[in-house]
Design a protein around this motif. Sequence first.
Motif, PDB file in Angstrom:
ATOM      1  N   VAL A 197       0.597  -3.260   2.100  1.00 26.51           N
ATOM      2  CA  VAL A 197       0.565  -2.381   0.360  1.00 26.51           C
ATOM      3  C   VAL A 197       2.762  -3.378  -0.084  1.00 26.51           C
ATOM      4  O   VAL A 197       1.902  -3.625  -1.657  1.00 26.51           O
ATOM      5  N   ARG A 198       3.670  -3.228   0.697  1.00 29.16           N
ATOM      6  CA  ARG A 198       4.743  -4.374   0.182  1.00 29.16           C
ATOM      7  C   ARG A 198       4.330  -6.092  -0.443  1.00 29.16           C
ATOM      8  O   ARG A 198       4.118  -6.516  -2.409  1.00 29.16           O
ATOM      9  N   GLN A 199       3.336  -6.733   0.094  1.00 23.68           N
ATOM     10  CA  GLN A 199       2.684  -7.673  -0.016  1.00 23.68           C
ATOM     11  C   GLN A 199       1.363  -7.857  -1.610  1.00 23.68           C
ATOM     12  O   GLN A 199       1.065  -8.415  -2.062  1.00 23.68           O
ATOM     13  N   TYR A 200       0.943  -6.779  -1.412  1.00 21.68           N
ATOM     14  CA  TYR A 200      -0.428  -6.576  -2.301  1.00 21.68           C
ATOM     15  C   TYR A 200       0.515  -6.544  -3.689  1.00 21.68           C
ATOM     16  O   TYR A 200       0.015  -6.863  -5.531  1.00 21.68           O
ATOM     17  N   ARG A 201       1.634  -5.863  -3.900  1.00 24.36           N
ATOM     18  CA  ARG A 201       2.148  -5.662  -4.915  1.00 24.36           C
ATOM     19  C   ARG A 201       2.771  -7.117  -5.471  1.00 24.36           C
ATOM     20  O   ARG A 201       3.330  -7.386  -6.375  1.00 24.36           O
ATOM     21  N   GLN A 202       3.699  -7.539  -4.894  1.00 25.85           N
ATOM     22  CA  GLN A 202       4.678  -8.594  -4.740  1.00 25.85           C
ATOM     23  C   GLN A 202       3.706 -10.047  -5.533  1.00 25.85           C
ATOM     24  O   GLN A 202       3.920 -10.355  -5.609  1.00 25.85           O
ATOM     25  N   ALA A 203       2.270 -10.000  -4.633  1.00 26.14           N
ATOM     26  CA  ALA A 203       1.346 -10.774  -5.109  1.00 26.14           C
ATOM     27  C   ALA A 203       0.569 -11.080  -6.830  1.00 26.14           C
ATOM     28  O   ALA A 203       0.007 -11.533  -7.178  1.00 26.14           O
ATOM     29  N   GLY A 204       0.973  -9.462  -7.267  1.00 26.84           N
ATOM     30  CA  GLY A 204       0.650  -8.851  -8.670  1.00 26.84           C
ATOM     31  C   GLY A 204      -0.670  -8.569  -8.639  1.00 26.84           C
ATOM     32  O   GLY A 204      -1.812  -8.694  -9.646  1.00 26.84           O
ATOM     33  N   LEU A 205      -1.044  -8.061  -7.320  1.00 28.72           N
ATOM     34  CA  LEU A 205      -2.896  -7.730  -7.129  1.00 28.72           C
ATOM     35  C   LEU A 205      -3.024  -5.857  -7.684  1.00 28.72           C
ATOM     36  O   LEU A 205      -4.072  -5.525  -7.601  1.00 28.72           O
TER      37      LEU A 205
END
Length: 390
Positions: A231-239
């Motif tokens: 979830v953190r990485q999904y947000r950080q990736a701009g998705l």
Amino acid sequence: MLRASAVLPLLAAALLAAVPASAQDKVKIGVVVTLSGPSAVLGAQARDGFNLAVKTLGGKLGGLEAEVVVADDELKPDVAVTKVKGLIDRDNVDFVVGPIFSNVLQAIHKPVTDSARAILISPNAGTSNFAGKQCNPNFFVTSYQNDQVHEVLGKYAQDKGYKSVVLMAPNYQAGKDSLAGFKRHYKGQVLDEMFTPLGQLDFSAELTKIAAAKPEAFFTFMPGGMGVNLVRQYRQAGLAAIPFLSAFTTDESTLPAQKDDAIGFLGGANWAPDMNNPQSKAFVAAFEAAYGSVPGTYAMQAYDAALLIDSAIKGAGGKVGDRAALTAAMKKADFTSLRGKFRFGNNNYPIQDFYLVKVAKRADGKYQTEIADKVFADYVDAHAGDCPMK
């Protein structure tokens, strides 16, 4: 927030009842859950939910003094088998409650169900094989069949008209069940179907694939620490513009770490902390007062497992050693579930309602999932027809 001292008597008054004189004065339960590593929070919720029920019932189940022995399976099937055999052969437990993960269930199912004494109750894992042809009269599930919660998101995606999706899950039985469940109702295009190693925490490669595929929605099953990182990485990736649909990825076990990154994400569940019935409200208040965290389905289903044992011992007249009487009483599910309607199908898996839930931040700053819509009512799992039991 109600104090535990105020809430527990309310729960106890609703649950305690007179029981016949018993053939023994104690019942022993082995709770086998994951209590180490990134997924320990899941097992802790189940352990705490079960213990809260026993405490609410005055330390007794079915009128018998309850002794609870807790074991950490370490999310390792071989370790789980060793722990389970110890509980049965050394500790002489009458019930084994667990596990959290389906690969562990696959390992401990036979050692427990083949034993002369113990009955296995899963408060979470509910694989498809044990719901169908391999169903067993000594195995009960108080959660769901794995596919079902994921089916909620598949139907939602279909009804929303999403024409394309990317799917992702860990490469083990529950992961395979999750994607099968999603696809049972979703008829659009699956652009990619990714299976990751169980325990993976870096999803940069997978997120790059999602960005390149440009799906109309993304569905995943990533429990515990895997879900926190995803979830953190999904947000950080701009998705985040791509709808994030999941089960057991954004829930009360992961939200304390995910925080605002998960707000608005959708999931599927058989219960949520805002469930509007008296027993659920009392449970949530008591759990938060006792443990300082919001309970998730792991805690609720383990609590219900204790209520199931309580009702079964009463129904068997306190004769814990009478396997036939005990399992017959268990099949009746004569207790008030925290989720409301609950009964067993022919395969000893629940028939229950399922909901679309949405992550929200409460006024007190804590995070929880909240019911957005009922998707399935009195839903029988797709594998029950293959179970030869009546």
